[in-house]
Design a protein around this motif. Structure first.
Motif, PDB file in Angstrom:
ATOM      1  N   ARG A  82      -9.705  -2.200  -4.068  1.00 22.35           N
ATOM      2  CA  ARG A  82      -9.039  -0.969  -4.480  1.00 22.35           C
ATOM      3  C   ARG A  82      -9.325   0.165  -3.501  1.00 22.35           C
ATOM      4  N   HIS A  83      -8.327   1.043  -3.318  1.00 18.90           N
ATOM      5  CA  HIS A  83      -8.568   2.223  -2.491  1.00 18.90           C
ATOM      6  C   HIS A  83      -9.590   3.131  -3.158  1.00 18.90           C
ATOM      7  N   GLN A  84      -9.490   3.255  -4.467  1.00 15.64           N
ATOM      8  CA  GLN A  84     -10.468   4.004  -5.244  1.00 15.64           C
ATOM      9  C   GLN A  84     -11.470   3.008  -5.813  1.00 15.64           C
ATOM     10  N   LEU A  85     -12.756   3.261  -5.632  1.00 12.28           N
ATOM     11  CA  LEU A  85     -13.782   2.323  -6.068  1.00 12.28           C
ATOM     12  C   LEU A  85     -14.154   2.599  -7.529  1.00 12.28           C
ATOM     13  N   PHE A  86     -13.712   1.711  -8.419  1.00 11.39           N
ATOM     14  CA  PHE A  86     -14.061   1.869  -9.826  1.00 11.39           C
ATOM     15  C   PHE A  86     -14.149   0.509 -10.495  1.00 11.39           C
ATOM     16  N   PHE A  87     -14.915   0.489 -11.577  1.00 13.77           N
ATOM     17  CA  PHE A  87     -15.102  -0.703 -12.403  1.00 13.77           C
ATOM     18  C   PHE A  87     -14.393  -0.437 -13.723  1.00 13.77           C
ATOM     19  N   ALA A  88     -13.563  -1.374 -14.179  1.00 10.02           N
ATOM     20  CA  ALA A  88     -12.711  -1.128 -15.344  1.00 10.02           C
ATOM     21  C   ALA A  88     -13.082  -2.016 -16.532  1.00 10.02           C
ATOM     22  N   LEU A  89     -13.084  -1.410 -17.719  1.00  5.52           N
ATOM     23  CA  LEU A  89     -13.308  -2.124 -18.967  1.00  5.52           C
ATOM     24  C   LEU A  89     -12.241  -1.706 -19.973  1.00  5.52           C
ATOM     25  N   LEU A  90     -11.783  -2.642 -20.774  1.00 10.38           N
ATOM     26  CA  LEU A  90     -10.796  -2.360 -21.812  1.00 10.38           C
ATOM     27  C   LEU A  90     -11.509  -2.337 -23.163  1.00 10.38           C
ATOM     28  N   LEU A  91     -11.380  -1.213 -23.878  1.00 19.14           N
ATOM     29  CA  LEU A  91     -12.045  -1.063 -25.172  1.00 19.14           C
ATOM     30  C   LEU A  91     -11.026  -0.937 -26.295  1.00 19.14           C
ATOM     31  N   THR A  92     -11.329  -1.595 -27.396  1.00 18.89           N
ATOM     32  CA  THR A  92     -10.571  -1.441 -28.632  1.00 18.89           C
ATOM     33  C   THR A  92     -11.550  -1.021 -29.721  1.00 18.89           C
ATOM     34  N   VAL A  93     -11.264   0.087 -30.386  1.00 18.80           N
ATOM     35  CA  VAL A  93     -12.146   0.608 -31.433  1.00 18.80           C
ATOM     36  C   VAL A  93     -11.379   0.612 -32.750  1.00 18.80           C
ATOM     37  N   ARG A  94     -12.015   0.079 -33.806  1.00 17.73           N
ATOM     38  CA  ARG A  94     -11.366  -0.021 -35.113  1.00 17.73           C
ATOM     39  C   ARG A  94     -12.227   0.612 -36.201  1.00 17.73           C
ATOM     40  N   GLU A 130      -6.204  13.385 -10.731  1.00 16.87           N
ATOM     41  CA  GLU A 130      -6.087  14.497  -9.773  1.00 16.87           C
ATOM     42  C   GLU A 130      -6.757  14.140  -8.454  1.00 16.87           C
ATOM     43  N   LYS A 131      -7.917  13.468  -8.528  1.00 14.84           N
ATOM     44  CA  LYS A 131      -8.607  13.043  -7.304  1.00 14.84           C
ATOM     45  C   LYS A 131      -7.759  12.039  -6.523  1.00 14.84           C
ATOM     46  N   VAL A 132      -7.120  11.113  -7.233  1.00 14.93           N
ATOM     47  CA  VAL A 132      -6.258  10.133  -6.577  1.00 14.93           C
ATOM     48  C   VAL A 132      -5.131  10.830  -5.824  1.00 14.93           C
ATOM     49  N   GLN A 133      -4.525  11.841  -6.459  1.00 13.12           N
ATOM     50  CA  GLN A 133      -3.450  12.584  -5.817  1.00 13.12           C
ATOM     51  C   GLN A 133      -3.952  13.367  -4.613  1.00 13.12           C
ATOM     52  N   ASN A 134      -5.119  14.001  -4.745  1.00 13.36           N
ATOM     53  CA  ASN A 134      -5.683  14.765  -3.628  1.00 13.36           C
ATOM     54  C   ASN A 134      -6.010  13.873  -2.444  1.00 13.36           C
ATOM     55  N   ASP A 135      -6.551  12.693  -2.721  1.00 11.71           N
ATOM     56  CA  ASP A 135      -6.870  11.752  -1.637  1.00 11.71           C
ATOM     57  C   ASP A 135      -5.596  11.287  -0.936  1.00 11.71           C
ATOM     58  N   LEU A 160       1.381   2.232   6.641  1.00 12.00           N
ATOM     59  CA  LEU A 160       0.119   2.286   5.904  1.00 12.00           C
ATOM     60  C   LEU A 160       0.144   3.377   4.849  1.00 12.00           C
ATOM     61  N   VAL A 161       0.680   4.527   5.216  1.00 10.08           N
ATOM     62  CA  VAL A 161       0.732   5.645   4.280  1.00 10.08           C
ATOM     63  C   VAL A 161       1.651   5.323   3.106  1.00 10.08           C
ATOM     64  N   ARG A 162       2.792   4.698   3.373  1.00 13.82           N
ATOM     65  CA  ARG A 162       3.713   4.338   2.296  1.00 13.82           C
ATOM     66  C   ARG A 162       3.039   3.407   1.286  1.00 13.82           C
ATOM     67  N   ALA A 163       2.318   2.422   1.802  1.00 14.06           N
ATOM     68  CA  ALA A 163       1.625   1.475   0.922  1.00 14.06           C
ATOM     69  C   ALA A 163       0.553   2.191   0.100  1.00 14.06           C
ATOM     70  N   TYR A 164      -0.175   3.092   0.752  1.00 20.76           N
ATOM     71  CA  TYR A 164      -1.241   3.823   0.067  1.00 20.76           C
ATOM     72  C   TYR A 164      -0.656   4.729  -1.014  1.00 20.76           C
ATOM     73  N   LEU A 165       0.413   5.438  -0.685  1.00 21.19           N
ATOM     74  CA  LEU A 165       1.029   6.347  -1.647  1.00 21.19           C
ATOM     75  C   LEU A 165       1.609   5.578  -2.835  1.00 21.19           C
ATOM     76  N   LYS A 166       2.147   4.409  -2.578  1.00 24.14           N
ATOM     77  CA  LYS A 166       2.689   3.574  -3.654  1.00 24.14           C
ATOM     78  C   LYS A 166       1.571   3.151  -4.596  1.00 24.14           C
ATOM     79  N   GLU A 170       1.055   4.296  -8.591  1.00 24.63           N
ATOM     80  CA  GLU A 170       0.919   3.306  -9.659  1.00 24.63           C
ATOM     81  C   GLU A 170      -0.395   3.490 -10.411  1.00 24.63           C
ATOM     82  N   LEU A 171      -1.465   3.810  -9.685  1.00 24.17           N
ATOM     83  CA  LEU A 171      -2.758   4.016 -10.321  1.00 24.17           C
ATOM     84  C   LEU A 171      -2.730   5.249 -11.222  1.00 24.17           C
ATOM     85  N   GLN A 172      -2.121   6.332 -10.740  1.00 20.64           N
ATOM     86  CA  GLN A 172      -2.021   7.539 -11.556  1.00 20.64           C
ATOM     87  C   GLN A 172      -1.222   7.278 -12.830  1.00 20.64           C
ATOM     88  N   GLU A 173      -0.144   6.523 -12.708  1.00 22.75           N
ATOM     89  CA  GLU A 173       0.662   6.202 -13.889  1.00 22.75           C
ATOM     90  C   GLU A 173      -0.125   5.346 -14.864  1.00 22.75           C
TER      91      GLU A 173
END
Length: 244
Positions: A82-94, A130-135, A160-166, A170-173
């Motif tokens: 990933r361009h942005q370094l993050f670890f993802a978890l999916l949570l469901t709370v009931r 917002e950070k993703v957009q600024n980067d 390269l820029v087109r791929a990064y912006l795409k 998608e990440l922001q969405e």
């Protein structure tokens, strides 16, 4: 004249130390600690599942609250792609009780046990977007300056820029639509699901081990739900994903 004073000070110091180590002091300290409800294999209310969608799911029920934590079996590999370094978890709370409960997300944490036990707080979805957009803006501006100096690189840089912006768009969405948000769970709205992201952009987190260990902590209803987990759960384990 000095010896009595020194003796009195010494007695006072011993008395203070004894007071601090007394059960009363210890209990006062323990009162400040939020009670933990911990996932443990085989314990009542704890479940584990290997899904054909490539996710491991850990379930934990306590009283009227249930939390399911899902993690992609390939999450360790995905982090470094990933361009942005993050670890993802999916949570469901009931909430299966009659009393409404408020879910906050700002104090959810992930501890990286094999990386100096670093604790990362969940990223705020709006701040992260917002950070993703600024980067993306920074990369676009920097690329334009480089092309101005080196026109022969225009085609390569723009691709390269087109791929990064795409990817950034998608990440922001994704973050905007799918992040876990603070919410009130009641009889009419008893379940919420969303992704929680944790930054791995740290000097203390690098070079994944063959098997990593984590502890997810989710504070809710005056308690902390703890999920200790390994990725993969067993060394060398892999899930055969069902083709879509």
């Amino acid at each position: 004249m000095k010896r009595p004073a020194q003796h009195t000070l010494g007695v006072f110091g011993l008395a203070l130390a004894a007071a601090l180590l007394s059960p009363v002091a210890a209990s006062a300290k323990s009162k400040n600690k939020i009670p933990a409800v911990r996932w443990e294999e085989g314990r009542p209310g704890c479940t584990f599942e290997r899904g054909d969608d490539g996710k491991y799911r850990y379930g934990l029920w306590y009283e009227n609250v249930g939390i399911i934590m899902a993690v992609d079996s390939q999450e360790l590999e995905k982090v470094h792609r990933r361009h942005q370094l993050f670890f993802a978890l999916l949570l469901t709370v009931r909430n299966r009780g009659e009393t409404a409960l408020d879910l906050s997300t700002e104090n959810i944490t992930l501890q990286f046990m094999k990386h100096f036990q670093v604790i990362q707080t969940a990223l705020d979805p709006d701040d992260f977007a917002e950070k993703v957009q600024n980067d993306a803006d920074t990369l676009n501006d920097e690329s334009a300056r480089q092309v101005e100096k080196h026109p022969e690189l225009r085609e390569k840089k723009e691709a390269l820029v087109r791929a990064y912006l795409k990817d950034s768009a998608e990440l922001q969405e994704f973050v905007g639509k799918n992040s876990l948000r603070p919410t009130r769970l009641s009889a009419g709205n008893s379940e919420t699901t969303g992704w929680v992201l944790f930054s791995t952009d740290s000097k203390w987190i690098s070079g994944w081990k063959k098997q990593e260990e984590f502890v997810l902590r989710v504070p809710i209803t005056g308690k902390v739900f703890e999920f200790p987990f390994r990725l993969p759960p067993k060394p060398g384990e892999a899930i055969l994903r069902k083709r879509e």
